[in-house]
Design an enzyme around this catalytic site. Structure first.
Site, PDB file in Angstrom:
ATOM      1  N   HIS A 137       0.816  -1.217   0.000  1.00 37.57           N
ATOM      2  CA  HIS A 137       0.000   0.000   0.000  1.00 37.57           C
ATOM      3  C   HIS A 137       0.851   1.268   0.000  1.00 37.57           C
ATOM      4  O   HIS A 137       0.350   2.349  -0.309  1.00 37.57           O
ATOM      5  CB  HIS A 137      -0.984   0.004   1.175  1.00 37.57           C
ATOM      6  CG  HIS A 137      -0.382   0.304   2.512  1.00 37.57           C
ATOM      7  ND1 HIS A 137      -0.062  -0.675   3.428  1.00 37.57           N
ATOM      8  CD2 HIS A 137      -0.052   1.479   3.107  1.00 37.57           C
ATOM      9  CE1 HIS A 137       0.423  -0.116   4.519  1.00 37.57           C
ATOM     10  NE2 HIS A 137       0.442   1.195   4.347  1.00 37.57           N
ATOM     11  N   ASP A 167       0.079  -7.567   1.358  1.00 40.02           N
ATOM     12  CA  ASP A 167       0.596  -6.210   1.551  1.00 40.02           C
ATOM     13  C   ASP A 167       2.123  -6.175   1.553  1.00 40.02           C
ATOM     14  O   ASP A 167       2.730  -5.441   2.336  1.00 40.02           O
ATOM     15  CB  ASP A 167       0.049  -5.593   2.842  1.00 40.02           C
ATOM     16  CG  ASP A 167       0.151  -4.059   2.833  1.00 40.02           C
ATOM     17  OD1 ASP A 167       0.263  -3.480   1.731  1.00 40.02           O
ATOM     18  OD2 ASP A 167       0.137  -3.460   3.921  1.00 40.02           O
ATOM     19  N   SER A 244       4.853   2.206   8.101  1.00 40.24           N
ATOM     20  CA  SER A 244       4.484   1.102   7.226  1.00 40.24           C
ATOM     21  C   SER A 244       5.620   0.734   6.288  1.00 40.24           C
ATOM     22  O   SER A 244       6.180   1.588   5.600  1.00 40.24           O
ATOM     23  CB  SER A 244       3.245   1.461   6.395  1.00 40.24           C
ATOM     24  OG  SER A 244       2.094   1.462   7.194  1.00 40.24           O
TER      25      SER A 244
END
Length: 402
Positions: A137, A167, A244
């Site tokens: 993402h 992901d 992230s």
């Protein structure tokens, strides 16, 4: 006598300071986290032999170096900042294309048909050739990816591939003398072990936080992202937007996970993709640019006595359930492998691939580890009888990935 009392008082004050300092350290390590996800916009490496590191208690007691600082210094140079941008095109209402509107408002008064979205994330270099693991993402749909190292060097990144289902994504940069991070074994993790996160939360580069491994094997449903296929590491090390794609480390400075998610309705709950899973997905992305996940085509829920009663008491329910426990099939996709094998809504799955199952997460894990094109034995309970079926998994359809 007076001098002895002074010494005794000083010793008691010192002991109190040690206790207070330890509590302060714990409070800092377990700092609460805020929770949002940043704007969306690997070949396996053999880790060097692990050097036995002293435990936290032993390190502090002996006056040795801080193991958190040592781990951060070891891996920090390999942690990168990833800036991504993508152009989002929006459809302009047809009325704004009318010559009258254009004469009245002018070109500058019309709504833009496109805009550029910016995103910030993290990543970790796992190979000196410039291979970087990050979250899908972080770079999804990016027109441009810029990678910045902690030493200030900046590179244009090329996305080799991304897998939304787990992901995980791989970015490649071209450079010399690139630092790399050693990889650990996430299968050996135990709750209570130290966890260290490094990343770029809110654009604050090279931020280090610490906590513990709170749990392992958290399902995607438990984490709150049921469309993903992965079991997650739960940690209370502070993770914020921008973390992230960054690494989660053990006390030896080995990467044990890739930070990926935080809960908006809780504090102290962060989640990471186990590094063994990330390596497996990265290998496929490097080799082919994509990952094919086995697919059966069923929607499932965990059956409980309460759910059974609710279903059977509902006059509009198309199914009736006799079992109290198991994995209830609530829907079978048309023309799917499960449909062709004879699976029906209302079936209760009790065994997959010779492995007894009691939760949908177990079924998902067995299917994920199965081979596309190879028959997978499945056992279900239907109308009080046990039925054996054979389902041949197919690649997950593209529309199911999005």
């Amino acid at each position: 006598m007076k001098q002895s009392l002074i010494y005794l008082a000083l010793m008691m004050m010192g002991a109190g300071a040690v206790v207070a300092g330890d509590r302060l350290l714990a409070n800092q390590a377990l700092a609460p986290i805020s929770t949002t996800v940043e704007e969306p916009l690997v070949s396996q490496v053999q880790a060097p032999a692990a050097v036995s590191a002293p435990s936290a208690a032993a390190a502090f007691a002996s006056g040795g170096s801080n193991f958190i600082a040592s781990a951060a210094e070891r891996v920090g140079p390999a942690v990168v900042r990833i800036d991504s941008s993508r152009t989002v095109t929006r459809r302009v209402p047809e009325a704004f294309n009318d010559p009258f509107f254009r004469r009245f408002f002018g070109e500058e008064g019309l709504p833009p048909s496109s805009r550029v979205q910016q995103g910030i994330g993290s990543g970790v270099i796992i190979d000196a050739s410039g291979l970087i693991i990050t979250n899908a993402h972080v770079v999804d749909g990016a027109d441009r990816v810029t990678v910045t190292l902690s030493d200030g060097r900046t590179f244009e990144g090329r996305v080799l591939g991304g897998d939304r289902v787990t992901d995980v994504a791989v970015v490649k940069i071209e450079g010399d003398r690139l630092p790399t991070a050693p990889l650990g074994n996430s299968d050996l993790l135990r709750p209570g072990e130290w966890a260290i996160a490094i990343g770029n939360p809110l654009g604050l580069n090279s931020t280090v936080t610490a906590g513990i491994i709170s749990a392992t094997g958290r399902s995607s449903a438990q984490v709150g992202i049921p469309d993903q296929r992965a079991s997650f590491i739960q940690t209370d090390a502070a993770i914020n937007p921008g973390n992230s794609g960054g690494p989660l480390l053990n006390e030896r400075g080995e990467v044990i996970g890739i930070n990926t998610a935080i809960r908006a309705n809780a504090q102290g709950l962060g989640f990471a993709i186990p590094i063994n899973t990330a390596k497996r997905i990265a290998d496929q992305l490097i080799a082919t640019g994509r990952v094919d996940h086995p697919y059966l085509g069923v929607q499932m829920v965990n059956l409980t006595p309460e759910l059974k009663q609710n279903i059977n008491d509902d006059p509009n329910s198309p199914i009736r359930v006799q079992e109290d426990r198991g994995v209830l099939v609530v829907r079978v996709q048309n023309n799917s492998p499960a449909a062709r094998a004879g699976v029906r809504a209302g079936d209760v799955i009790t065994k997959v691939g010779q492995q007894p199952v009691t939760a949908s997460e177990q079924v998902q894990q067995v299917v994920e580890n199965s081979r596309i094109g190879s028959p997978l034995p499945v056992e279900v309970r239907r109308n009080g009888q046990t039925i054996s079926l054979s389902i041949t998994p197919e690649p997950l359809p593209t529309q199911a990935r999005n």
